[in-house]
Design an enzyme around this catalytic site. Structure first.
Site, PDB file in Angstrom:
ATOM      1  N   ASP B  54       0.809  -1.220   0.000  1.00  0.00           N
ATOM      2  CA  ASP B  54       0.000   0.000   0.000  1.00  0.00           C
ATOM      3  C   ASP B  54       0.842   1.269   0.000  1.00  0.00           C
ATOM      4  OD1 ASP B  54       1.053   0.083   2.510  1.00  0.00           O
ATOM      5  OD2 ASP B  54      -0.840   0.228   3.585  1.00  0.00           O
ATOM      6  N   CYS B  57       4.917  -0.160   2.454  1.00  0.00           N
ATOM      7  CA  CYS B  57       5.435  -1.508   2.673  1.00  0.00           C
ATOM      8  C   CYS B  57       6.854  -1.510   3.235  1.00  0.00           C
ATOM      9  CB  CYS B  57       5.352  -2.331   1.399  1.00  0.00           C
ATOM     10  SG  CYS B  57       6.212  -1.579   0.010  1.00  0.00           S
ATOM     11  N   HIS B 224       7.973  -2.380  -4.617  1.00  0.00           N
ATOM     12  CA  HIS B 224       7.537  -3.117  -3.437  1.00  0.00           C
ATOM     13  C   HIS B 224       8.694  -3.730  -2.646  1.00  0.00           C
ATOM     14  CE1 HIS B 224       4.718  -5.024  -0.820  1.00  0.00           C
ATOM     15  NE2 HIS B 224       5.308  -6.187  -0.980  1.00  0.00           N
TER      16      HIS B 224
END
Lengths: 162, 231
Positions: B54, B57, B224
């Site tokens: 989101d 991370c 990410h």
């Protein structure tokens, strides 16, 4: 139910009561802590002086991670305020920080009144007059200041009579 | 960021052994040209712990792994608490709003004190998977990064433009410099394994800072971060 957003909003409210910032006031609506009413008084020595401008702040459960939606309810004439009362202010959009609280938001909007940013106009007429014809701009502002004051007076009258 | 994606995953998921579904997914998701990197990764690390994608991370993974390390190394927990306690006045001195900053700070101290008394990995996991608590911890880490960047503005000014408005908003992913700032502010080392270099012949591993031993490992794939565990 207590959630982080509701807990924080109670905290914001407590601070507003204990340490009220000059020229702004706000409180949650009776039945809904996620919806607040606020008043900003036009800053002294500006065309907005004597104005009492009503706003609403609508919070989500994501507060304070995300900013509330803040709108003028009173009619406003300002380069960075849309026709529907929506406000174009960086801290309410991409520069939001969870360290801002209700008092900080309202104080920033109060400063915005006399320090518009004509480069990102939400009201192009207001932006144009602000830059090209300050006298006409101030005339328009004087009109909405008077209107805000009359509306305020009407409300007080109706409170007294009820 | 998809709302459904945010809700579907724990803020920090359980560890998954190699060969489990998440691990398969990790491998399958990679293009063929990095097969060599993936196989090197597998030889060094056997487990992965995924974090909610989101935009927070890195920080969610970071604080989980760091607190988990701290409960297993109590002297580090004590050291961290001291740093935390001295950070409050530093933030005030830099002009962070007292009233709200204190709210985030208090929550962090509460968590650390709780871990001093009941520190287990399970406890860290349950704290970090409470969204409200996790968000508050993440905000405070963002403030620490922002403060470190401001204090060392001259040094960092060569690299950044946005300053505090780039780091304090939630859901905005950490970049390289934020990691430099955070590890410097806490005086710890974290290792990031980059799986985004395409045809590189070996894994790109970067320790922040370079001259220390990392306390834990993070895996970076474009946009990410997850946590990695050694075999």
């Amino acid at each position: 139910m207590s959630t982080p957003a509701r807990r924080r909003l109670m905290r914001d409210f407590k601070r507003l009561q204990e340490d009220p910032p000059a020229g702004v006031s706000a409180a949650p609506t009776e039945n809904n802590i996620m919806l607040w009413n606020a008043v900003i008084f036009g800053p002294h020595d500006t065309p907005f002086e004597d104005g009492t401008f009503k706003l609403t702040l609508e919070f989500t459960e994501e507060y304070p991670n995300k900013p509330p939606t803040v709108k003028f309810v009173s009619k406003m004439f300002h380069p960075n305020v849309y026709a529907d009362g929506g406000i174009c202010l960086d801290i309410l959009q991409n520069r939001w920080s969870p360290t801002y609280d209700v008092a900080a938001i309202l104080t920033s909007i109060q400063s915005l009144l006399d320090e518009p940013n004509p480069n990102s106009p939400a009201n192009s007429l207001a932006a144009q007059l602000y830059q090209e014809s300050r006298r006409e701009y101030e005339k328009r502002v004087a009109a909405i200041v008077e209107q805000s004051w009359l509306n305020f007076q009407l409300q007080i009258d109706s409170l007294i009579s009820s | 960021m998809e709302e459904s994606e945010k809700e579907s995953l724990d803020t920090v998921s359980p560890e998954n052994a190699e060969g489990s579904q998440n691990q398969d997914e990790l491998i399958m998701a990679q293009e063929k040209e990095i097969a060599e990197e993936v196989s090197q990764l597998q030889s060094k690390f056997s487990r992965i712990r995924r974090t909610r994608p989101d935009g927070n991370c890195f920080l969610r993974g970071f604080i989980f792994a760091y607190l988990d390390y701290c409960v297993q190394n109590r002297e580090e927990l004590t050291r961290f608490k001291k740093i935390l306690e001295s950070s409050k006045n530093e933030l005030f001195d830099l002009g962070f709003p007292k009233f709200t900053t204190e709210d985030f700070y208090d929550m962090f101290v509460e968590v650390v004190s709780d871990l001093e008394a009941n520190g287990t990995s399970q406890r860290v996991e349950s704290i970090c998977n409470d969204s409200g608590t996790s968000d508050y911890l993440v905000v405070y880490l963002r403030l620490l990064i922002s403060a470190h960047l401001q204090k060392n503005a001259e040094f960092f000014s060569f690299f950044i433009e946005g300053g505090r408005s780039e780091v304090e908003p939630m859901y905005r992913e950490c970049d390289h410099l934020h990691i430099v700032a955070l590890t410097a502010a806490l005086d710890i080392c974290v290792s990031v394994i980059y799986l985004d270099r395409g045809k590189a012949e070996s894994l790109a591993i970067h320790n922040f800072p370079e001259d220390k031993d990392p306390l834990f490992f993070m895996l970076y794939r474009p946009n990410h971060y997850d946590l990695l565990y050694k075999t």
